[in-house]
Design a protein around this motif. Sequence first.
Motif, PDB file in Angstrom:
ATOM      1  N   GLU B 190      26.189  54.963  31.242  1.00  0.00           N
ATOM      2  CA  GLU B 190      26.054  53.526  31.059  1.00  0.00           C
ATOM      3  C   GLU B 190      27.435  52.862  31.005  1.00  0.00           C
ATOM      4  N   THR B 191      28.362  53.549  30.372  1.00  0.00           N
ATOM      5  CA  THR B 191      29.723  53.028  30.329  1.00  0.00           C
ATOM      6  C   THR B 191      30.257  52.812  31.731  1.00  0.00           C
ATOM      7  N   ARG B 192      30.019  53.788  32.592  1.00  0.00           N
ATOM      8  CA  ARG B 192      30.499  53.670  33.968  1.00  0.00           C
ATOM      9  C   ARG B 192      29.828  52.506  34.688  1.00  0.00           C
ATOM     10  N   ARG B 193      28.532  52.348  34.440  1.00  0.00           N
ATOM     11  CA  ARG B 193      27.793  51.261  35.086  1.00  0.00           C
ATOM     12  C   ARG B 193      28.349  49.905  34.658  1.00  0.00           C
ATOM     13  N   ILE B 194      28.551  49.748  33.363  1.00  0.00           N
ATOM     14  CA  ILE B 194      29.094  48.482  32.860  1.00  0.00           C
ATOM     15  C   ILE B 194      30.497  48.251  33.402  1.00  0.00           C
ATOM     16  N   ALA B 195      31.290  49.322  33.402  1.00  0.00           N
ATOM     17  CA  ALA B 195      32.657  49.203  33.904  1.00  0.00           C
ATOM     18  C   ALA B 195      32.657  48.803  35.374  1.00  0.00           C
ATOM     19  N   ASP B 196      31.722  49.376  36.151  1.00  0.00           N
ATOM     20  CA  ASP B 196      31.654  49.039  37.578  1.00  0.00           C
ATOM     21  C   ASP B 196      31.309  47.572  37.780  1.00  0.00           C
ATOM     22  N   THR B 197      30.341  47.090  36.992  1.00  0.00           N
ATOM     23  CA  THR B 197      29.967  45.681  37.091  1.00  0.00           C
ATOM     24  C   THR B 197      31.136  44.778  36.718  1.00  0.00           C
ATOM     25  N   ALA B 198      31.822  45.151  35.650  1.00  0.00           N
ATOM     26  CA  ALA B 198      32.964  44.362  35.202  1.00  0.00           C
ATOM     27  C   ALA B 198      34.047  44.347  36.273  1.00  0.00           C
ATOM     28  N   ARG B 199      34.287  45.488  36.865  1.00  0.00           N
ATOM     29  CA  ARG B 199      35.288  45.592  37.920  1.00  0.00           C
ATOM     30  C   ARG B 199      34.930  44.672  39.087  1.00  0.00           C
ATOM     31  N   ARG B 200      33.652  44.722  39.461  1.00  0.00           N
ATOM     32  CA  ARG B 200      33.217  43.929  40.603  1.00  0.00           C
ATOM     33  C   ARG B 200      33.358  42.431  40.313  1.00  0.00           C
ATOM     34  N   GLN B 201      32.998  42.047  39.079  1.00  0.00           N
ATOM     35  CA  GLN B 201      33.135  40.638  38.741  1.00  0.00           C
ATOM     36  C   GLN B 201      34.606  40.211  38.799  1.00  0.00           C
ATOM     37  N   LEU B 202      35.460  41.069  38.302  1.00  0.00           N
ATOM     38  CA  LEU B 202      36.878  40.754  38.301  1.00  0.00           C
ATOM     39  C   LEU B 202      37.417  40.707  39.735  1.00  0.00           C
ATOM     40  N   HIS B 203      36.906  41.579  40.591  1.00  0.00           N
ATOM     41  CA  HIS B 203      37.265  41.516  42.014  1.00  0.00           C
ATOM     42  C   HIS B 203      36.924  40.153  42.577  1.00  0.00           C
ATOM     43  N   MET B 204      35.661  39.758  42.380  1.00  0.00           N
ATOM     44  CA  MET B 204      35.176  38.493  42.923  1.00  0.00           C
ATOM     45  C   MET B 204      36.063  37.340  42.469  1.00  0.00           C
ATOM     46  N   VAL B 205      36.342  37.333  41.191  1.00  0.00           N
ATOM     47  CA  VAL B 205      37.124  36.240  40.619  1.00  0.00           C
ATOM     48  C   VAL B 205      38.555  36.254  41.141  1.00  0.00           C
ATOM     49  N   LEU B 206      39.168  37.426  41.131  1.00  0.00           N
ATOM     50  CA  LEU B 206      40.596  37.494  41.449  1.00  0.00           C
ATOM     51  C   LEU B 206      40.872  37.320  42.933  1.00  0.00           C
ATOM     52  N   VAL B 207      39.973  37.824  43.761  1.00  0.00           N
ATOM     53  CA  VAL B 207      40.162  37.631  45.193  1.00  0.00           C
ATOM     54  C   VAL B 207      40.286  36.145  45.491  1.00  0.00           C
ATOM     55  N   GLY B 208      39.417  35.377  44.913  1.00  0.00           N
ATOM     56  CA  GLY B 208      39.470  33.938  45.122  1.00  0.00           C
ATOM     57  C   GLY B 208      40.648  33.308  44.431  1.00  0.00           C
ATOM     58  N   THR B 209      40.880  33.723  43.222  1.00  0.00           N
ATOM     59  CA  THR B 209      41.939  33.102  42.439  1.00  0.00           C
ATOM     60  C   THR B 209      43.306  33.308  43.095  1.00  0.00           C
ATOM     61  N   LEU B 210      43.526  34.501  43.624  1.00  0.00           N
ATOM     62  CA  LEU B 210      44.837  34.788  44.200  1.00  0.00           C
ATOM     63  C   LEU B 210      45.004  34.110  45.558  1.00  0.00           C
ATOM     64  N   ARG B 211      43.896  33.692  46.139  1.00  0.00           N
ATOM     65  CA  ARG B 211      44.016  32.928  47.390  1.00  0.00           C
ATOM     66  C   ARG B 211      44.229  31.457  47.083  1.00  0.00           C
ATOM     67  N   TRP B 212      44.210  31.187  45.791  1.00  0.00           N
ATOM     68  CA  TRP B 212      44.291  29.795  45.349  1.00  0.00           C
ATOM     69  C   TRP B 212      45.619  29.160  45.774  1.00  0.00           C
ATOM     70  N   ASP B 213      45.545  27.965  46.251  1.00  0.00           N
ATOM     71  CA  ASP B 213      46.750  27.231  46.590  1.00  0.00           C
ATOM     72  C   ASP B 213      47.073  26.302  45.427  1.00  0.00           C
ATOM     73  N   SER B 214      48.086  26.663  44.670  1.00  0.00           N
ATOM     74  CA  SER B 214      48.379  25.941  43.438  1.00  0.00           C
ATOM     75  C   SER B 214      48.783  24.498  43.698  1.00  0.00           C
ATOM     76  N   SER B 215      49.219  24.219  44.923  1.00  0.00           N
ATOM     77  CA  SER B 215      49.613  22.838  45.214  1.00  0.00           C
ATOM     78  C   SER B 215      48.389  21.952  45.394  1.00  0.00           C
ATOM     79  N   LYS B 216      47.201  22.569  45.260  1.00  0.00           N
ATOM     80  CA  LYS B 216      45.912  21.870  45.264  1.00  0.00           C
ATOM     81  C   LYS B 216      45.429  21.639  46.702  1.00  0.00           C
TER      82      LYS B 216
END
Lengths: 216, 216
Positions: B190-216
Motif C-alpha cells: 500500500e505504501t508503494r501504491r500511495i507513493a506511486d500516486t503521489a509521484r504521478r501527481q507531482l509529475h503532473m503538477v511540476l511538468v506544467g509548473t516548470l513550463r510556466w512562463d514567469s513573465s506571464k
Amino acid sequence: MTTPGVSRSEQKERTRRAILDAALGLAEEGGLAALSLRQVAKEIGIVPTAFYRHFASIDELGLTLVTESFDALRALLRDARTIPDDATATEWDLAVSIADKSIDALVTHAGQSDRHLRFIARELLAGPPAVREAVRHQLQLVERELATDLAHVELTRAWSSADLAILANLLVNAMLIRAEELSRSGSAAETRRIADTARRQLHMVLVGTLRWDSSK
Amino acid sequence: MTTPGVSRSEQKERTRRAILDAALGLAEEGGLAALSLRQVAKEIGIVPTAFYRHFASIDELGLTLVTESFDALRALLRDARTIPDDATATEWDLAVSIADKSIDALVTHAGQSDRHLRFIARELLAGPPAVREAVRHQLQLVERELATDLAHVELTRAWSSADLAILANLLVNAMLIRAEELSRSGSAAETRRIADTARRQLHMVLVGTLRWDSSK
DNA sequence: AGTTTCGGTGAACAGCCGTTCACCGAAGAA
DNA sequence: TTCTTCGGTGAACGGCTGTTCACCGAAACT
C-alpha cells in the motif's frame, strides 16, 4: 436565553444553531478534541445541561458539524464547477477558467462557509479518531463526484480514471489549504493579495496538468 | 523508571527522549491541545510530577516538539533537493527528477520523521494559538530557503521571486499532505501504491509548473 | 569518608470535564 | 380552563487536568 414572542420549535431551532455556531468557532482553537461542552454553553448563554435537549452527546455534535461542513464544501464545489466546456478552448484558457472560478467561489463563500472548510481540513488531521474517519470518507466521496464531473470536460476525455482522481484530489486539497490562508486575512486588501497568489498557483498547476498526456 | 548502570545525565536524556516520543505519539489523536501531561507520564512509566525535571511546563514541551519537527522537515528537504542541474535537461526530465527525489526522500524518511511532518501539518491547523503561530513562522522560513535553492535551477532562472515562492509553497504543502497519507498505509504494497500516486501527481503538477512562463 | 546534587515520588491544590437527575415555568393542546 | 409537553435550570457524581511542595535515595563530587 428564552426570548418570548417566538414559537417553541422556532426557539429550539435557534438554540440549536447557536450551539453549532459556537462549537464551530470554539473548535478553531485546538480542534474538536479540545472542545468543551461548558465552553459552548457559556458562549451562548445557556446552562451546560441544556445542551442535552439538542444533542445526545458531544460526539453527536461533532458528527453533525462534519455533515454540515461537507454540505458547505459541496455547495462551494458546485459553484466552482460551472466550467465552460468549449471544445475550441486552449488548455490555458480552460486552466485559467477553472482556477478563477474556484478561487472566486472560495472568496465569495468566505465568511459563510470558510469556517466549515477549515473544520474539514483540521479534523481530517487532528480530529478524534471517529471524526477523522468520517471526514476521510466524506472527502473521498466528494473527490469521486468531482472526478466524474471533470471527466465530462473535453480536454480530459482521454484521461484514465486514476489520473482524474489525482486531479480531483489536487483541486480539493487546494481549496482546503487556501481556505485556511484566506481566513487569516485581516483586511480586504490582504484578502485580494492572498486570492491573487492562490489564483496564480492554481494557474501554474492547471496549465501543466491539463497539458498532461494521460497515456504517459 | 530508573535503570541502574547508566550515568545520571544519560538516564536523564533517555527520559527526556521518552517524554518527547510519547508526546509526539499521543498528540496524533486529537492534537497537541488535547494532550495531557498525565497521559504522557503514564505512557513512559513515570509519575506526573517527574515531568517537571525536564520541562518547565507543557507549553515548553510543545515548542520543543515544534523545533524538533522542523529539524526533521529540513533534513527531509535537504535530501529531496539534491537536484541534477543539467542545463540540457528538458522540463519533463527535471520535473520527474524533482518529483522522484521528493517522494523517495519522503518514503525513506518515513518511520523516522513522518510523525514530525504530521505534527507540523496538524498543529498548523489545530494547534494552540502560540504553537500555530510558531509553526506558521517556521514554515515561512523553510519555504523561503527552498525558494532560494530553486532559484539556482537553470530552468527557473528567469522566474520572479513571487513565482518561486509559490512553487516552494506548493512543494512543501505537497510533502506535508503526502506524509499524512503515507502514514496510514498498513502494508509495504500500500505504501508503494500511495507513493506511486503521489509521484504521478507531482509529475503532473511540476511538468506544467516548470513550463510556466514567469513573465506571464 | 562525608556531603552535595538531583531525578523520581506521593500527597495535595483548585479547577475543569461529560453526564445524570429532579425540578420549574411557560408554550401548546384539550 | 385544565392538562401535557418540553426547553432551560441548578445541584451533584466521579474523574480528569496542570502545577506546587516536601521528601527520598542513589549517583557524583570533595
